[in-house]
Structures are given as C-alpha cells and as structure tokens.
Design a protein around this motif. Structure first.
Motif, PDB file in Angstrom:
ATOM      1  N   ALA A  34       0.634  -0.826   0.154  1.00  0.00           N
ATOM      2  CA  ALA A  34      -0.230  -0.179  -0.011  1.00  0.00           C
ATOM      3  C   ALA A  34       1.039   1.505   0.021  1.00  0.00           C
ATOM      4  O   ALA A  34       0.361   2.192  -0.799  1.00  0.00           O
ATOM      5  CB  ALA A  34      -0.981  -0.248   0.966  1.00  0.00           C
ATOM      6  N   HIS A  35       1.614   1.054   0.722  1.00  0.00           N
ATOM      7  CA  HIS A  35       2.885   2.329   0.900  1.00  0.00           C
ATOM      8  C   HIS A  35       3.806   2.549  -0.793  1.00  0.00           C
ATOM      9  O   HIS A  35       3.556   4.425  -0.499  1.00  0.00           O
ATOM     10  CB  HIS A  35       3.714   2.144   2.029  1.00  0.00           C
ATOM     11  N   MET A  36       3.769   1.601  -1.266  1.00  0.00           N
ATOM     12  CA  MET A  36       4.649   1.838  -2.667  1.00  0.00           C
ATOM     13  C   MET A  36       3.788   2.227  -3.201  1.00  0.00           C
ATOM     14  O   MET A  36       4.573   2.843  -4.580  1.00  0.00           O
ATOM     15  CB  MET A  36       5.085   0.121  -2.908  1.00  0.00           C
ATOM     16  N   PHE A  37       2.837   1.517  -3.610  1.00  0.00           N
ATOM     17  CA  PHE A  37       1.161   2.243  -4.433  1.00  0.00           C
ATOM     18  C   PHE A  37       1.175   3.405  -4.352  1.00  0.00           C
ATOM     19  O   PHE A  37       1.010   4.586  -4.774  1.00  0.00           O
ATOM     20  CB  PHE A  37       0.333   1.519  -4.123  1.00  0.00           C
ATOM     21  N   ALA A  38       0.827   4.278  -2.980  1.00  0.00           N
ATOM     22  CA  ALA A  38       1.164   5.813  -2.532  1.00  0.00           C
ATOM     23  C   ALA A  38       1.709   6.200  -3.022  1.00  0.00           C
ATOM     24  O   ALA A  38       1.712   7.404  -3.410  1.00  0.00           O
ATOM     25  CB  ALA A  38       0.775   5.345  -0.889  1.00  0.00           C
ATOM     26  N   ALA A  39       3.425   6.022  -2.957  1.00  0.00           N
ATOM     27  CA  ALA A  39       4.140   6.571  -3.459  1.00  0.00           C
ATOM     28  C   ALA A  39       4.959   6.934  -4.351  1.00  0.00           C
ATOM     29  O   ALA A  39       5.144   7.762  -5.851  1.00  0.00           O
ATOM     30  CB  ALA A  39       5.544   5.899  -3.043  1.00  0.00           C
ATOM     31  N   GLY A  40       3.941   6.037  -5.854  1.00  0.00           N
ATOM     32  CA  GLY A  40       3.519   5.755  -6.988  1.00  0.00           C
ATOM     33  C   GLY A  40       4.314   4.943  -7.891  1.00  0.00           C
ATOM     34  O   GLY A  40       4.380   4.696  -9.131  1.00  0.00           O
ATOM     35  N   TYR A  41       4.518   4.131  -7.302  1.00  0.00           N
ATOM     36  CA  TYR A  41       4.780   2.363  -7.905  1.00  0.00           C
ATOM     37  C   TYR A  41       3.419   1.994  -8.067  1.00  0.00           C
ATOM     38  O   TYR A  41       2.971   1.328  -7.122  1.00  0.00           O
ATOM     39  CB  TYR A  41       5.600   1.816  -7.056  1.00  0.00           C
ATOM     40  N   ASP A  42       3.447   1.865  -9.430  1.00  0.00           N
ATOM     41  CA  ASP A  42       1.950   1.163  -9.830  1.00  0.00           C
ATOM     42  C   ASP A  42       1.801  -0.243 -10.023  1.00  0.00           C
ATOM     43  O   ASP A  42       2.630  -1.300 -10.329  1.00  0.00           O
ATOM     44  CB  ASP A  42       1.642   1.422 -11.101  1.00  0.00           C
ATOM     45  N   LEU A  43       1.383  -0.806  -8.533  1.00  0.00           N
ATOM     46  CA  LEU A  43       1.321  -2.391  -8.453  1.00  0.00           C
ATOM     47  C   LEU A  43       0.008  -2.763  -8.953  1.00  0.00           C
ATOM     48  O   LEU A  43      -0.475  -4.118  -8.916  1.00  0.00           O
ATOM     49  CB  LEU A  43       1.763  -2.953  -7.426  1.00  0.00           C
ATOM     50  N   SER A  44      -0.850  -2.415 -10.024  1.00  0.00           N
ATOM     51  CA  SER A  44      -2.260  -2.731 -10.090  1.00  0.00           C
ATOM     52  C   SER A  44      -2.600  -3.888 -11.479  1.00  0.00           C
ATOM     53  O   SER A  44      -3.113  -3.947 -11.562  1.00  0.00           O
ATOM     54  CB  SER A  44      -3.345  -1.496 -10.317  1.00  0.00           C
ATOM     55  N   THR A  45      -1.093  -3.575 -12.617  1.00  0.00           N
ATOM     56  CA  THR A  45      -1.499  -4.738 -13.563  1.00  0.00           C
ATOM     57  C   THR A  45      -0.066  -5.512 -13.549  1.00  0.00           C
ATOM     58  O   THR A  45       1.573  -5.035 -12.671  1.00  0.00           O
ATOM     59  CB  THR A  45      -0.824  -3.492 -14.376  1.00  0.00           C
ATOM     60  N   PRO A  46       0.079  -6.845 -13.807  1.00  0.00           N
ATOM     61  CA  PRO A  46       1.723  -7.168 -13.676  1.00  0.00           C
ATOM     62  C   PRO A  46       2.418  -6.814 -14.441  1.00  0.00           C
ATOM     63  O   PRO A  46       3.647  -7.237 -14.011  1.00  0.00           O
ATOM     64  CB  PRO A  46       0.979  -8.676 -14.701  1.00  0.00           C
ATOM     65  N   GLU A  47       2.335  -5.811 -15.346  1.00  0.00           N
ATOM     66  CA  GLU A  47       3.451  -4.950 -16.196  1.00  0.00           C
ATOM     67  C   GLU A  47       3.775  -4.164 -14.857  1.00  0.00           C
ATOM     68  O   GLU A  47       5.461  -3.771 -15.206  1.00  0.00           O
ATOM     69  CB  GLU A  47       2.703  -4.464 -17.392  1.00  0.00           C
ATOM     70  N   GLY A  48       3.192  -3.407 -14.471  1.00  0.00           N
ATOM     71  CA  GLY A  48       3.159  -2.898 -13.223  1.00  0.00           C
ATOM     72  C   GLY A  48       4.379  -3.338 -11.782  1.00  0.00           C
ATOM     73  O   GLY A  48       5.197  -2.612 -11.679  1.00  0.00           O
TER      74      GLY A  48
ATOM     75  N   LYS B  36      -6.792   1.851  -0.463  1.00  0.00           N
ATOM     76  CA  LYS B  36      -7.742   2.963  -0.708  1.00  0.00           C
ATOM     77  C   LYS B  36      -8.120   3.931  -1.681  1.00  0.00           C
ATOM     78  O   LYS B  36      -8.640   4.778  -2.149  1.00  0.00           O
ATOM     79  CB  LYS B  36      -8.248   3.183   0.785  1.00  0.00           C
ATOM     80  N   HIS B  37      -6.819   4.144  -1.859  1.00  0.00           N
ATOM     81  CA  HIS B  37      -6.674   5.778  -2.372  1.00  0.00           C
ATOM     82  C   HIS B  37      -6.203   5.182  -3.804  1.00  0.00           C
ATOM     83  O   HIS B  37      -4.686   4.095  -3.421  1.00  0.00           O
ATOM     84  CB  HIS B  37      -6.001   6.343  -1.588  1.00  0.00           C
ATOM     85  N   ALA B  38      -5.332   6.275  -4.440  1.00  0.00           N
ATOM     86  CA  ALA B  38      -4.795   5.266  -5.720  1.00  0.00           C
ATOM     87  C   ALA B  38      -3.518   6.148  -5.587  1.00  0.00           C
ATOM     88  O   ALA B  38      -2.863   6.731  -5.216  1.00  0.00           O
ATOM     89  CB  ALA B  38      -5.262   6.917  -7.069  1.00  0.00           C
ATOM     90  N   CYS B  39      -2.946   5.566  -7.011  1.00  0.00           N
ATOM     91  CA  CYS B  39      -1.316   5.323  -6.617  1.00  0.00           C
ATOM     92  C   CYS B  39      -0.382   6.868  -7.216  1.00  0.00           C
ATOM     93  O   CYS B  39      -1.011   7.687  -8.049  1.00  0.00           O
ATOM     94  CB  CYS B  39      -1.269   4.316  -8.166  1.00  0.00           C
ATOM     95  N   GLY B  40       0.342   6.674  -6.526  1.00  0.00           N
ATOM     96  CA  GLY B  40       1.414   8.372  -6.219  1.00  0.00           C
ATOM     97  C   GLY B  40       0.413   9.269  -5.049  1.00  0.00           C
ATOM     98  O   GLY B  40       0.369  10.434  -5.556  1.00  0.00           O
ATOM     99  N   THR B  41      -0.938   9.283  -4.616  1.00  0.00           N
ATOM    100  CA  THR B  41      -0.885   9.511  -3.666  1.00  0.00           C
ATOM    101  C   THR B  41      -0.938  10.410  -2.529  1.00  0.00           C
ATOM    102  O   THR B  41      -1.254  11.334  -1.810  1.00  0.00           O
ATOM    103  CB  THR B  41      -3.049   9.346  -3.452  1.00  0.00           C
TER     104      THR B  41
END
Length: 277
Positions: free
Chosen positions: A175-189, A215-220
């Motif tokens: 969750a922290h990585m995603f919030a910090a801008g590392y996109d984990l929402s796809t296999p490519e990401g 709960k929040h979008a990537c990079g927020t």
C-alpha cells in the motif's frame, strides 16, 4: 508453503498473539511490544517470553516481526526526539531477542526541514548507535512518502544501507509503495516495480512484505489500507505480486482492515487463493 499472517495483539501476554495467529490461519506474524502511540518500555516477563517461544515453535508460526512505536523518528534533526527514538529502538531489539523474534521493523520517519540528505544521514547515525543482539535484524520499511517523510523512494532505502555500519534489511509495504507512486495494479506494473527495486536495492536484503491493498489511487501519498484484491491495487495486481518469483520465499504480513465482515482470516485465505502454489 506460503508464509502469510497478520498483525496480532499481545493483550494479556505476548503468547496470546500466537493463539490469535493460529485462529486466523496464519503461520507468521507481527506484533507491537507495547502501545505504539506512546513512549513505553516493552516489559516482557521471562515466563511470558518463554511461552511465546514455545507456542510459536509448537504451532510452526514464524518468522515474527516487532513493529516499532509510531513515535520513533530516525530522520529527525531534533536531539531530544533522536535520543528517545534511539532508546525506544534499543528496547525493541532487546525485546525481540528475549522473545526469539527475528525482526524489528521501523519507518525512517520525517526529516522535518533537515532535507532528504540530512534526514538520511540522521537515520544512519541512529542505526549506528544501536547494539543489536545476534539473531535480530532491523528492517527499514518503505513509506507512502507524504510531507517530509522518507522511505517512499527505493533510493532512500539504498542510501541508508550505504551510510550505516549496521547490517539492515528491508520490509516493503504494498500500500505504501502504491501510494508513493509505484504502480502495482497490473502485472506489467508489478514487473517494472520489482525490476527497479532489484536494480536500486536488491532482493537479497528483502526480509518481509506488508501485504495490503490501498483505498487510494497510485501516487496520492495517502496511506489507508484495503482488503486484499478489493482496493485500488486490485485482484490482478495482487495476484501478480504474490506470485512473483522474487518473493516466493518472503513472508507476507497483513495489516488489512477488519471491516465489512472481513477479518484477518478472510484476507489470509484470500492470499492463499491468489497464490498459485
């Protein structure tokens, strides 16, 4: 066999965390040694520690992680907070040794005006002063990166490792990585993120993963956890993450919510469903 568990409570004695873990179906886990909102000594009794060790061994639960107090700030330029943080961390690693726990997990904290470079220097110097018992390792956790908090970039983790004489390892929080801008929402990401982590830090020092959806979008830079596969990272991202070869032997510790009728047990089972063993 996948190692997956949750953050459990030591209320009534540290050994109760083991029973709770078993109840959830977990086989590794994390605890606070005391309330994380205050400066407080762990005060683990000998008998309590012995029972924790015995129950963990008998039930095959491990590794365990102690999560440090939320008040600890390794990056602070303030002398009084630095001393309190150092004292708290010393007591945490000593408590881990007593309990037979392998890891103590800590955030770098916020530089609060010292700047990124100054904050990382401060963190390294605090780590240098710790007397860590054999068998215990300090883990630096990745952060969501809001405000002046450090640890949101992989480079921050690598730099602290360079600057400290202490042998540290790392805990990645999805969750922290995603919030910090590392996109984990796809296999490519997921593949791109892992490649970057391997290049900057290296998987040889990755000891634990806090597996949480967001709960929040990537990079927020917003740190709020969601049930596995039901947040903004989603099922496809989580499936790709837990099945990546690089984390095949890394324990997953959940800090997911207990809401919507979904407990830690639900989330642990969800991870096992997504893992294609």
């Amino acid at each position: 066999m996948v190692r997956v568990g949750a953050h459990t409570s030591i209320a009534g004695g540290a050994f109760n965390a083991v029973d709770e873990q078993v109840e959830y179906g977990g086989n590794c886990g994390q605890i606070f040694s005391h309330s994380p909102q205050v400066w407080q000594d762990p005060n683990i009794e000998d008998e309590e520690a012995a029972k924790f060790r015995e129950l963990s061994e008998d039930n095959g639960v491990g590794p365990w992680v102690i999560h440090s107090s939320y008040l600890v700030n390794l990056c602070t330029p303030k002398d009084d907070l630095r001393e309190k943080s150092l004292d708290s961390m010393q007591k945490e690693v000593d408590a881990a040794d007593k309990l037979g726990i392998e890891y103590v997990n800590v955030h770098l904290g916020a530089h609060t005006g010292a700047g990124v470079d100054g904050g990382l220097d401060n963190a390294a110097s605090v780590l240098d002063e710790l007397d860590v018992p054999d068998g215990v390792t300090v883990l630096i956790e990745s952060d969501a990166g809001s405000g002046t908090k450090l640890g949101g970039q992989f480079e921050h983790l690598a730099t602290v490792r360079e600057r400290t004489s202490l042998d540290i390892e790392f805990c990645l929080d999805t969750a922290h990585m995603f919030a910090a801008g590392y996109d984990l929402s796809t296999p490519e990401g997921v593949a791109e993120t892992f490649a970057e982590f391997d290049d900057v830090v290296g998987f040889e020092d990755l000891a634990c993963i806090h597996l949480n959806d967001s709960k929040h979008a990537c990079g927020t830079n917003k740190d709020e956890h969601a049930h596995i596969g039901e947040g903004e990272i989603g099922e496809a991202g989580m499936r790709a993450f837990v099945n990546h070869d690089a984390v095949a032997d890394v324990p997953f510790v959940l800090e997911t919510p207990t809401e919507d009728g979904k407990s830690f047990a639900w989330n642990i089972e969800r991870v096992r469903e997504l893992r294609e063993d």
